[in-house]
Design an enzyme around this catalytic site. Structure first.
Site, short mmCIF file in Angstrom:
data_model
loop_
_atom_site.label_atom_id
_atom_site.label_comp_id
_atom_site.label_asym_id
_atom_site.label_seq_id
_atom_site.Cartn_x
_atom_site.Cartn_y
_atom_site.Cartn_z
N LYS A 80 29.83 78.74 43.05
CA LYS A 80 30.69 79.48 42.12
C LYS A 80 32.11 78.94 42.22
O LYS A 80 32.59 78.59 43.31
CB LYS A 80 30.65 80.97 42.50
CG LYS A 80 31.39 81.91 41.58
CD LYS A 80 31.15 83.35 42.05
CE LYS A 80 31.80 84.38 41.16
NZ LYS A 80 31.48 85.77 41.61
N SER A 155 29.83 88.61 38.25
CA SER A 155 30.67 87.51 37.83
C SER A 155 30.12 86.13 38.19
O SER A 155 30.63 85.10 37.73
CB SER A 155 32.07 87.66 38.44
OG SER A 155 32.01 87.64 39.86
N SER A 179 28.29 91.31 41.72
CA SER A 179 28.41 90.01 41.07
C SER A 179 27.40 88.96 41.49
O SER A 179 27.27 87.94 40.82
CB SER A 179 29.83 89.46 41.27
OG SER A 179 30.76 90.20 40.52
#
Length: 442
Positions: A80, A155, A179
């Site tokens: 990420k 996310s 997330s």
């Protein structure tokens, strides 16, 4: 070779260990798949070709010498875009951080690299990690694997998409309110939310430091266990022999089953039936104090998030997606007294939770009460955006508010997950339970 793109990370690692898979060829297969993918620019923010190839070559040499460092030595994974990577931009999905190039790897990246993982690149994410939907018109919104017109969950949106679309063998994300688990659920993956404080956050762009956690998005529970070991530079739990006979689970009724959409409700009930058939005892549980904890979410999350980011945001607020900007600014009016009082109340709620759940191996709930919402409607309908975002995060946030370890498993119904919440620091026990549940749900 095409099968490599759908194999579990652990099966790839075993193939390398047996001399059946060349880490260099494996990495090139993934890089070729990334380059050829029609949604490349929506999934990867940056592909680290040189790093991946160098790490794969080193893994090949270790394998040839019998010096592999872990089961996943030579296996390519994604990161990420909030984990610092030396010499490669880390921008956390925000124009506010455009051009930010760290000098050193985050601790978790460094640990994983030392254990032999191959870094394919950095994946897109919700802006500054402050949304459960995965919608990011600033840098890129990845497609959901089952419905390209829907958002993928956030996310850690690109982390999930990279694995679900066969562009990484595993993905590393973060979970502050869901997330890791929401995008895992909506893309039919396993996702592990670790206990706050267990995995290092050093070199990770923060959102709310008291809730931020790091965890894997994976194709199997075994993969999640091995990826957790990579992040910590440690040893994975032994999952052999795990079963559900005699295990006692709570079926959480409070909050978690309100307003369930049809598909998640049906998938959850069917999952409960399968676990029961496998020998588990499942008991309905009410925890009234959970409602009080949920009511504290606004002040606890937005106050800290705005406190961390206020100066950066207010120096250039027009650079942000308005929905995310509004969410940060919701934290600007709370007083210090309000924030301290909220934390005091949350600690009392956690004590009540601990007492209510102490007789169970884990607590079960639907991971998300909704399916992935439509991207275009989210962009054009403010009320829909707010409603769907809050619903997406509602169930997963329970684990963050209560300070728990939590695992989501695919139920077999697309976009619908089963969440298992364990005690703080219980990742190893939870992964064993998850391994047994995974077999029952298969």
């Amino acid at each position: 070779m095409q099968d490599w793109l759908t194999m579990t990370a652990c099966d790839l690692g075993r193939g390398i260990g047996m001399g059946q898979i060349d880490p260099v060829e494996l990495t090139e297969a993934y890089l070729s798949a990334i380059d050829a993918h029609p949604h490349l620019d929506r999934i990867y923010a940056r592909v680290t070709y040189d790093r991946a190839r160098a790490e794969a070559q080193a893994a090949k040499e270790r394998a040839n010498l019998g010096l592999r460092r872990s089961l996943l030595d030579g296996v390519p994974i994604s990161w990420k875009d909030l984990f610092d990577t030396a010499g490669t931009a880390t921008e956390a999905g925000s124009a506010l951080l455009k051009g930010r190039v760290p000098e050193a790897d985050a601790v978790v990246v460094r640990n994983a690299t030392a254990m032999g993982a191959v870094c394919l690149g950095k994946t897109h994410m919700s802006e500054l990690a402050f949304s459960g939907l995965g919608l990011n018109p600033i840098t890129g919104t990845p497609p959901c694997v089952d419905d390209e017109a829907a958002v993928p969950g956030g996310s850690s949106s690109g982390a999930a998409a990279s694995v679900a679309w066969g562009l990484a063998a595993g993905g590393i994300g973060s979970d502050t309110g869901g997330s890791v688990r929401i995008p895992s659920t909506w893309n039919n993956l396993v996702g592990l939310k670790t206990t706050a404080g267990r995995v290092s956050l050093e070199g990770t762009v923060p959102l709310c430091l008291r809730f931020d956690t790091v965890g894997p998005l994976a194709r199997s529970v075994e993969d999640a266990a091995q990826l957790l070991a990579l992040l910590e530079g440690g040893s994975p739990p032994d999952l052999r022999g795990a079963n559900l006979k005699g295990r006692r689970f709570a079926n959480l009724q409070t909050v978690a089953q309100d307003d369930l959409r049809k598909a998640p409700e049906q998938a959850f009930n069917e999952a409960i039936d399968r676990l029961t058939a496998a020998g588990a005892e499942i008991v309905p549980l009410e925890v009234p104090e959970l409602k009080d904890a949920m009511a504290l979410s606004g002040i606890l999350y937005t106050t800290e998030a705005y406190g961390l980011w206020r100066d950066v945001i207010e120096a250039n607020p027009d650079a942000m997606y308005p929905e995310i900007l509004a969410r940060f600014r919701a934290g600007q009016n709370a007083t210090g007294a309000d924030y301290i009082a909220a934390w005091s109340k949350l600690k009392a709620c956690r004590a009540a939770w601990d007492a209510a759940t102490s007789g169970f191996d884990a607590v079960l709930a639907p991971t998300a009460p909704i399916l992935p919402p439509n991207l275009d409607r989210l962009m054009s309908d403010h009320d829909y955006y707010v409603t769907e975002n809050l619903l997406a995060l509602r169930n997963t946030r329970i684990g963050n508010l209560m300070g728990l370890a939590a695992l989501t498993l695919p139920t077999g119904t697309p976009g619908c997950g089963l969440m298992m919440m364990g005690y703080p620091g219980s990742e190893e026990a939870l992964l064993r339970l998850g391994s047994a549940a995974e077999a029952a749900l298969a």
